[in-house]
Design a protein around this motif. Structure first.
Motif, PDB file in Angstrom:
ATOM      1  N   LEU A 165       1.108  -1.245  -0.112  1.00 59.12           N
ATOM      2  CA  LEU A 165       0.070  -0.385   0.145  1.00 59.12           C
ATOM      3  C   LEU A 165       0.841   0.886   0.169  1.00 59.12           C
ATOM      4  N   ALA A 166       1.574   1.263   0.990  1.00 61.37           N
ATOM      5  CA  ALA A 166       2.498   2.240   0.810  1.00 61.37           C
ATOM      6  C   ALA A 166       3.347   3.003  -0.624  1.00 61.37           C
ATOM      7  N   LEU A 167       4.136   1.948  -1.283  1.00 57.24           N
ATOM      8  CA  LEU A 167       4.421   2.106  -2.455  1.00 57.24           C
ATOM      9  C   LEU A 167       3.852   2.527  -3.412  1.00 57.24           C
ATOM     10  N   ALA A 168       1.879   1.137  -3.752  1.00 61.25           N
ATOM     11  CA  ALA A 168       1.359   1.956  -4.932  1.00 61.25           C
ATOM     12  C   ALA A 168       0.926   3.160  -4.587  1.00 61.25           C
ATOM     13  N   ALA A 169       0.526   3.738  -3.221  1.00 64.12           N
ATOM     14  CA  ALA A 169       0.642   5.785  -3.181  1.00 64.12           C
ATOM     15  C   ALA A 169       1.487   6.206  -3.492  1.00 64.12           C
ATOM     16  N   GLY A 170       2.680   5.825  -2.726  1.00 63.82           N
ATOM     17  CA  GLY A 170       3.718   6.593  -2.501  1.00 63.82           C
ATOM     18  C   GLY A 170       4.550   7.058  -4.223  1.00 63.82           C
ATOM     19  N   PHE A 171       4.315   6.189  -5.179  1.00 63.12           N
ATOM     20  CA  PHE A 171       4.491   6.275  -6.790  1.00 63.12           C
ATOM     21  C   PHE A 171       3.021   7.290  -6.807  1.00 63.12           C
ATOM     22  N   MET A 172       1.924   6.826  -6.763  1.00 66.70           N
ATOM     23  CA  MET A 172       1.161   7.971  -7.238  1.00 66.70           C
ATOM     24  C   MET A 172       0.610   8.911  -6.765  1.00 66.70           C
ATOM     25  N   LYS A 173       1.474   9.407  -5.276  1.00 66.01           N
ATOM     26  CA  LYS A 173       1.529  10.761  -4.797  1.00 66.01           C
ATOM     27  C   LYS A 173       2.846  11.468  -5.775  1.00 66.01           C
ATOM     28  N   ARG A 174       3.899  10.702  -5.842  1.00 67.78           N
ATOM     29  CA  ARG A 174       4.654  11.503  -6.975  1.00 67.78           C
ATOM     30  C   ARG A 174       4.755  11.414  -8.515  1.00 67.78           C
ATOM     31  N   GLY A 175       2.929  11.362  -9.075  1.00 71.31           N
ATOM     32  CA  GLY A 175       2.448  11.816  -9.994  1.00 71.31           C
ATOM     33  C   GLY A 175       2.471  10.152 -10.888  1.00 71.31           C
ATOM     34  N   TYR A 176       2.870   8.930 -10.948  1.00 67.97           N
ATOM     35  CA  TYR A 176       2.108   7.785 -11.544  1.00 67.97           C
ATOM     36  C   TYR A 176       1.403   7.075 -11.593  1.00 67.97           C
ATOM     37  N   ARG A 177       1.063   7.141 -12.709  1.00 70.80           N
ATOM     38  CA  ARG A 177       0.333   5.448 -12.878  1.00 70.80           C
ATOM     39  C   ARG A 177       0.222   4.628 -12.479  1.00 70.80           C
ATOM     40  N   VAL A 178      -0.680   3.840 -11.338  1.00 71.21           N
ATOM     41  CA  VAL A 178      -0.631   2.953 -10.447  1.00 71.21           C
ATOM     42  C   VAL A 178      -1.704   1.999 -10.207  1.00 71.21           C
ATOM     43  N   LEU A 179      -1.889   0.450 -10.478  1.00 73.88           N
ATOM     44  CA  LEU A 179      -2.956  -0.819 -10.709  1.00 73.88           C
ATOM     45  C   LEU A 179      -1.827  -1.368  -8.996  1.00 73.88           C
ATOM     46  N   ALA A 180      -2.672  -1.494  -7.825  1.00 70.90           N
ATOM     47  CA  ALA A 180      -2.646  -2.608  -7.400  1.00 70.90           C
ATOM     48  C   ALA A 180      -3.402  -3.671  -7.509  1.00 70.90           C
ATOM     49  N   ILE A 181      -2.696  -4.629  -7.077  1.00 73.51           N
ATOM     50  CA  ILE A 181      -3.586  -6.089  -6.991  1.00 73.51           C
ATOM     51  C   ILE A 181      -2.938  -6.869  -6.198  1.00 73.51           C
ATOM     52  N   ASP A 182      -4.375  -7.626  -5.482  1.00 79.27           N
ATOM     53  CA  ASP A 182      -4.366  -8.211  -4.246  1.00 79.27           C
ATOM     54  C   ASP A 182      -4.632  -9.539  -4.490  1.00 79.27           C
ATOM     55  N   GLY A 192       7.389   6.505  10.103  1.00 72.91           N
ATOM     56  CA  GLY A 192       7.160   5.385   9.727  1.00 72.91           C
ATOM     57  C   GLY A 192       6.280   5.681   8.217  1.00 72.91           C
ATOM     58  N   VAL A 193       6.089   6.862   8.681  1.00 67.42           N
ATOM     59  CA  VAL A 193       5.117   7.733   7.090  1.00 67.42           C
ATOM     60  C   VAL A 193       6.467   8.302   6.186  1.00 67.42           C
ATOM     61  N   ARG A 194       7.550   8.625   7.199  1.00 68.73           N
ATOM     62  CA  ARG A 194       7.768   9.488   6.431  1.00 68.73           C
ATOM     63  C   ARG A 194       8.808   8.385   5.807  1.00 68.73           C
ATOM     64  N   ASP A 195       9.306   7.615   6.883  1.00 65.12           N
ATOM     65  CA  ASP A 195      10.175   6.406   5.923  1.00 65.12           C
ATOM     66  C   ASP A 195       9.832   5.701   5.158  1.00 65.12           C
ATOM     67  N   TYR A 196       8.531   5.212   5.048  1.00 65.11           N
ATOM     68  CA  TYR A 196       8.639   4.755   3.443  1.00 65.11           C
ATOM     69  C   TYR A 196       7.867   5.796   1.831  1.00 65.11           C
ATOM     70  N   GLY A 197       7.914   7.200   2.695  1.00 63.95           N
ATOM     71  CA  GLY A 197       8.787   7.610   1.338  1.00 63.95           C
ATOM     72  C   GLY A 197       9.459   7.547   0.933  1.00 63.95           C
ATOM     73  N   ALA A 198      10.876   7.854   2.198  1.00 59.48           N
ATOM     74  CA  ALA A 198      11.807   7.835   1.598  1.00 59.48           C
ATOM     75  C   ALA A 198      12.144   6.314   0.899  1.00 59.48           C
ATOM     76  N   PHE A 199      11.373   4.962   1.412  1.00 57.82           N
ATOM     77  CA  PHE A 199      11.143   3.915   0.585  1.00 57.82           C
ATOM     78  C   PHE A 199      11.499   4.290  -0.996  1.00 57.82           C
ATOM     79  N   VAL A 200      10.569   5.121  -1.616  1.00 57.80           N
ATOM     80  CA  VAL A 200       9.759   5.281  -2.373  1.00 57.80           C
ATOM     81  C   VAL A 200      10.930   5.506  -3.523  1.00 57.80           C
ATOM     82  N   ASP A 201      11.777   6.842  -2.714  1.00 54.52           N
ATOM     83  CA  ASP A 201      12.416   8.000  -2.690  1.00 54.52           C
ATOM     84  C   ASP A 201      14.005   6.752  -3.247  1.00 54.52           C
TER      85      ASP A 201
END
Length: 253
Positions: free
Chosen positions: A21-38, A237-246
């Motif tokens: 979820l953090a990756l999908a939302a993080g990529f989206m926040k940076r302007g990318y088109r994202v699909l998550a599959i469960d 933790g949220v800032r950490d996930y943002g750093a991981f996306v970067d």
């Protein structure tokens, strides 16, 4: 053409769904088109995004070929989603045909041109669902808790990926191991990090530079079905996930 990432660990409770979820939302926040599959029958990712497991087509119908890929997509305020439901728990016995490991790969192929990233949440087991995720993926990310028990089984997971690389998907890459609920202030935390670095080297990958701290805001955001970056952007933790996306983007993932 979308890059496909699977988030996986055969051990449950290591932050797999949260990382997806953090990756999908993080990529989206940076302007990318994202699909998550469960792909997890427990459908925790589906719930966290606010998806529907009951009244619409899910990954189960998609893999069976009962629905065209574009009709399996659910829209949300967070990211696009292909949902899961409990029917996925029976696919090990139901999907017995030749080539069953490629069902997801073939199903999502028409969608790759529509997205920049496809992020897959896998079940906590080395099942046919996980094999399907690996066969469809470019990268694998392995989250683990900062405790000694989470290190168990990673070597087995690596062996499975190596076999799949040989027989099913020669281009798949094990991106690395991500430590979650990490506290670098403790002696135990630092020892786990050192051990994780050693294990990563043994299986031919790395420990990511980013470590994810524990944060109550993250499960709160999932309970409230709100994007964690909107719910509590200043939480550690949220800032950490943002750093991981970067970090992933800097690596060219």
């Amino acid at each position: 053409m979308a890059k496909v990432l699977s988030v996986t660990n055969q051990k449950g409770g290591v932050g797999k769904t949260t990382t997806t979820l953090a990756l999908a939302a993080g990529f989206m926040k940076r302007g990318y088109r994202v699909l998550a599959i469960d792909l997890d029958p427990q459908a925790n990712l589906t719930f966290s995004i606010g998806g529907d497991s009951d009244d619409g087509p899910t990954a189960y119908e998609l893999m069976k070929g009962e629905v065209k890929p574009r009709f399996a997509i659910q829209r949300s305020t967070c990211v696009d989603l292909i949902a899961a439901n409990i029917l996925l728990s029976g696919v090990e016995l139901e999907f017995t045909q030749e080539g069953r490991e490629y069902l997801l790969k073939h199903a999502i192929e028409p969608l790759r041109a529509r997205y920049d990233y496809i992020v897959i949440d896998t079940p906590p087991a080395l099942s046919i669902l996980t094999v399907n995720a690996f066969a469809a993926s470019d990268y694998v990310i392995i989250p683990m808790l900062a405790d000694i028990f989470s290190l168990q089984g990673i070597a087995q997971l690596s062996d499975t990926i190596l076999r799949l690389k040989k027989y099913c998907n020669p281009t798949i890459t094990v991106g690395g191991i991500l430590l979650s609920k990490y506290d670098g202030r403790t002696v135990l935390g630092r020892r786990i990090r050192e051990t994780a670095e050693m294990v990563a080297g043994q299986i031919g990958t790395k420990l990511y530079n980013t470590k994810i701290r524990n944060s109550i805001a993250i499960p709160e955001s999932q309970t409230n079905q709100i994007n964690m970056y909107d719910y509590a952007p200043r939480a550690g933790g949220v800032r950490d996930y943002g750093a991981f996306v970067d970090e992933l983007l800097a690596e060219g993932v």
